[in-house]
Design a protein around this motif. Structure first.
Motif, PDB file in Angstrom:
ATOM      1  N   LEU A  42      40.606  60.919  10.185  1.00  0.00           N
ATOM      2  CA  LEU A  42      40.664  59.958  11.286  1.00  0.00           C
ATOM      3  C   LEU A  42      42.088  59.901  11.835  1.00  0.00           C
ATOM      4  O   LEU A  42      43.037  59.642  11.095  1.00  0.00           O
ATOM      5  CB  LEU A  42      40.229  58.575  10.802  1.00  0.00           C
ATOM      6  N   ASP A  43      42.234  60.147  13.122  1.00  0.00           N
ATOM      7  CA  ASP A  43      43.541  60.173  13.792  1.00  0.00           C
ATOM      8  C   ASP A  43      43.654  58.932  14.681  1.00  0.00           C
ATOM      9  O   ASP A  43      43.175  58.925  15.815  1.00  0.00           O
ATOM     10  CB  ASP A  43      43.666  61.450  14.623  1.00  0.00           C
ATOM     11  N   THR A  44      44.274  57.862  14.174  1.00  0.00           N
ATOM     12  CA  THR A  44      44.410  56.627  14.948  1.00  0.00           C
ATOM     13  C   THR A  44      45.687  56.666  15.777  1.00  0.00           C
ATOM     14  O   THR A  44      46.726  57.134  15.316  1.00  0.00           O
ATOM     15  CB  THR A  44      44.437  55.396  14.023  1.00  0.00           C
ATOM     16  N   ARG A  45      45.608  56.139  16.993  1.00  0.00           N
ATOM     17  CA  ARG A  45      46.742  56.082  17.916  1.00  0.00           C
ATOM     18  C   ARG A  45      46.855  54.654  18.450  1.00  0.00           C
ATOM     19  O   ARG A  45      45.907  54.133  19.050  1.00  0.00           O
ATOM     20  CB  ARG A  45      46.539  57.053  19.087  1.00  0.00           C
ATOM     21  N   LEU A  46      48.020  54.027  18.237  1.00  0.00           N
ATOM     22  CA  LEU A  46      48.225  52.628  18.609  1.00  0.00           C
ATOM     23  C   LEU A  46      49.033  52.516  19.895  1.00  0.00           C
ATOM     24  O   LEU A  46      50.041  53.204  20.067  1.00  0.00           O
ATOM     25  CB  LEU A  46      48.947  51.881  17.481  1.00  0.00           C
ATOM     26  N   THR A  47      48.598  51.618  20.793  1.00  0.00           N
ATOM     27  CA  THR A  47      49.342  51.278  22.001  1.00  0.00           C
ATOM     28  C   THR A  47      49.464  49.757  22.070  1.00  0.00           C
ATOM     29  O   THR A  47      48.478  49.040  21.869  1.00  0.00           O
ATOM     30  CB  THR A  47      48.618  51.773  23.265  1.00  0.00           C
ATOM     31  N   GLU A  48      50.665  49.269  22.340  1.00  0.00           N
ATOM     32  CA  GLU A  48      50.878  47.828  22.475  1.00  0.00           C
ATOM     33  C   GLU A  48      50.530  47.400  23.904  1.00  0.00           C
ATOM     34  O   GLU A  48      51.075  47.929  24.870  1.00  0.00           O
ATOM     35  CB  GLU A  48      52.326  47.480  22.154  1.00  0.00           C
ATOM     36  N   VAL A  49      49.616  46.443  24.020  1.00  0.00           N
ATOM     37  CA  VAL A  49      49.108  46.004  25.323  1.00  0.00           C
ATOM     38  C   VAL A  49      48.936  44.492  25.296  1.00  0.00           C
ATOM     39  O   VAL A  49      48.519  43.928  24.281  1.00  0.00           O
ATOM     40  CB  VAL A  49      47.745  46.678  25.644  1.00  0.00           C
TER      41      VAL A  49
ATOM     42  N   GLY B 253      28.659  60.735   8.884  1.00  0.00           N
ATOM     43  CA  GLY B 253      28.752  59.500   8.125  1.00  0.00           C
ATOM     44  C   GLY B 253      30.144  59.119   7.688  1.00  0.00           C
ATOM     45  O   GLY B 253      30.331  58.173   6.919  1.00  0.00           O
ATOM     46  N   LEU B 254      31.172  59.848   8.170  1.00  0.00           N
ATOM     47  CA  LEU B 254      32.551  59.563   7.775  1.00  0.00           C
ATOM     48  C   LEU B 254      33.414  59.347   9.008  1.00  0.00           C
ATOM     49  O   LEU B 254      33.249  60.040  10.019  1.00  0.00           O
ATOM     50  CB  LEU B 254      33.124  60.727   6.957  1.00  0.00           C
ATOM     51  N   PRO B 255      34.368  58.409   8.955  1.00  0.00           N
ATOM     52  CA  PRO B 255      35.282  58.204  10.087  1.00  0.00           C
ATOM     53  C   PRO B 255      36.092  59.477  10.337  1.00  0.00           C
ATOM     54  O   PRO B 255      36.697  60.031   9.410  1.00  0.00           O
ATOM     55  CB  PRO B 255      36.175  57.057   9.628  1.00  0.00           C
ATOM     56  N   ALA B 256      36.108  59.928  11.577  1.00  0.00           N
ATOM     57  CA  ALA B 256      36.831  61.155  11.905  1.00  0.00           C
ATOM     58  C   ALA B 256      37.173  61.154  13.384  1.00  0.00           C
ATOM     59  O   ALA B 256      36.688  60.319  14.155  1.00  0.00           O
ATOM     60  CB  ALA B 256      35.989  62.378  11.551  1.00  0.00           C
ATOM     61  N   GLY B 257      38.021  62.102  13.773  1.00  0.00           N
ATOM     62  CA  GLY B 257      38.394  62.240  15.176  1.00  0.00           C
ATOM     63  C   GLY B 257      39.480  61.258  15.579  1.00  0.00           C
ATOM     64  O   GLY B 257      40.027  60.514  14.765  1.00  0.00           O
ATOM     65  N   ARG B 258      39.782  61.249  16.861  1.00  0.00           N
ATOM     66  CA  ARG B 258      40.827  60.363  17.384  1.00  0.00           C
ATOM     67  C   ARG B 258      40.254  58.994  17.706  1.00  0.00           C
ATOM     68  O   ARG B 258      39.170  58.872  18.277  1.00  0.00           O
ATOM     69  CB  ARG B 258      41.465  60.959  18.638  1.00  0.00           C
TER      70      ARG B 258
END
Length: 303
Positions: free
Chosen positions: A121-128, A88-93
């Motif tokens: 929560l491990d967020t990864r941003l890519t510019e596209v 029930g919680l945001p987690a992972g990549r």
């Protein structure tokens, strides 16, 4: 046994077309991706990549293996979604793709907020570019995409991809300070014929929108300068080399010598978050979309 991370690297190369782009999407270095592919070649005793000029091409065997990898990664995603949903919680990549002005004007505050409130929560941003991001979501290369469309060119969402609105971004005509339009309260689209235009290259959403809009108003645009980044377009306007239509999101303060003139009617582009239907139950997706929507009023007010 085939290593999942190596299959993920091969799948990323298949989706993005180059080792460098695959590395950027995965958050690795190009060398690390090449090493993963090399290890996979040794494990499978198969040549997977062939050199072609400065780039690479997947062999027929690699194409088959990449297709199988996509299915395996989809199974893993479903399993991760079910586990995260139970917690029930945001987690992972969570991999996020966004176009340039959203990556600059909206995502920094959103990602920082998520990092504070959801440290698991491990967020990864890519510019596209936005016309590529929808396909990346559909193919499982990224988890979430921030894309946009224009009032005259709606964004199509393919089957299996869901979307939610984030907000509306306005677009203004930017002219040099000495331009005849500089002192006007507004300018009609029909009055734009004969201008020297500065815009993004063909194939970009903003370029296509400009051409379609002016042609619909009976004007054939004379595009004299092209550049990818909005700050470059603004600098060219400041130098007196032409006029440009540039959205407000992420634009920043205008330099001396550039005047903002509203168009009548004012062009609007709509921002959306998109994700695969299979991941819709994932708390990380739902929370990130909510956070994007919550931050939009402040992001749009800064412009």
């Amino acid at each position: 046994m085939l290593d999942l991370q190596r299959l993920r690297a091969l799948h990323a190369v298949a989706v993005h077309g180059t080792v460098g782009a695959a590395a950027a999407s995965l958050g690795y270095t190009p060398s690390a991706v090449s090493q993963q592919i090399a290890k996979l070649e040794r494990e499978t005793r198969t040549v997977l990549l062939e050199r072609r000029g400065r780039g690479v091409r997947l062999t027929e065997q690699a194409e088959q293996l990449a297709a199988a990898a996509q299915q395996l990664l989809a199974i893993v995603e479903r399993a991760e979604t079910e586990l995260e949903e139970r917690r029930g919680l945001p987690a992972g990549r969570l991999t996020v793709a966004a176009f340039a002005s959203a990556a600059r004007g909206l995502l920094p505050a959103v990602l920082a907020d998520l990092a504070v409130r959801h440290p698991a929560l491990d967020t990864r941003l890519t510019e596209v570019d936005p016309h590529l991001s929808v396909d990346l979501v559909a193919r499982g290369a990224v988890d979430l995409a921030i894309a946009h469309d224009w009032d005259i060119a709606p964004l199509p969402a393919p089957p299996g991809v869901e979307q939610a609105p984030i907000g509306e971004d306005l677009c203004d005509l930017l002219v040099p300070a000495g331009h005849p339009f500089a002192g006007r309260a507004s300018v009609r689209r029909e009055d734009l014929g004969g201008e020297r235009w500065i815009c993004q290259p063909p194939g970009r959403v903003c370029h296509d929108w400009l051409v379609r809009t002016l042609r619909a108003a009976g004007c054939e645009p004379a595009i004299v300068h092209q550049a990818d980044e909005n700050p470059t377009l603004v600098a060219l306007v400041a130098a007196g080399l032409g006029v440009a239509l540039i959205p407000r999101l992420g634009r920043g303060p205008l330099p001396a010598g550039v005047v903002e003139v509203p168009l009548d009617p004012l062009p609007v582009r709509r921002l959306y978050a998109l994700w695969r239907s299979g991941a819709a139950r994932r708390p990380a997706i739902a929370e990130t979309v909510r956070t994007l929507q919550a931050h939009w009023p402040a992001a749009s007010a800064r412009n």
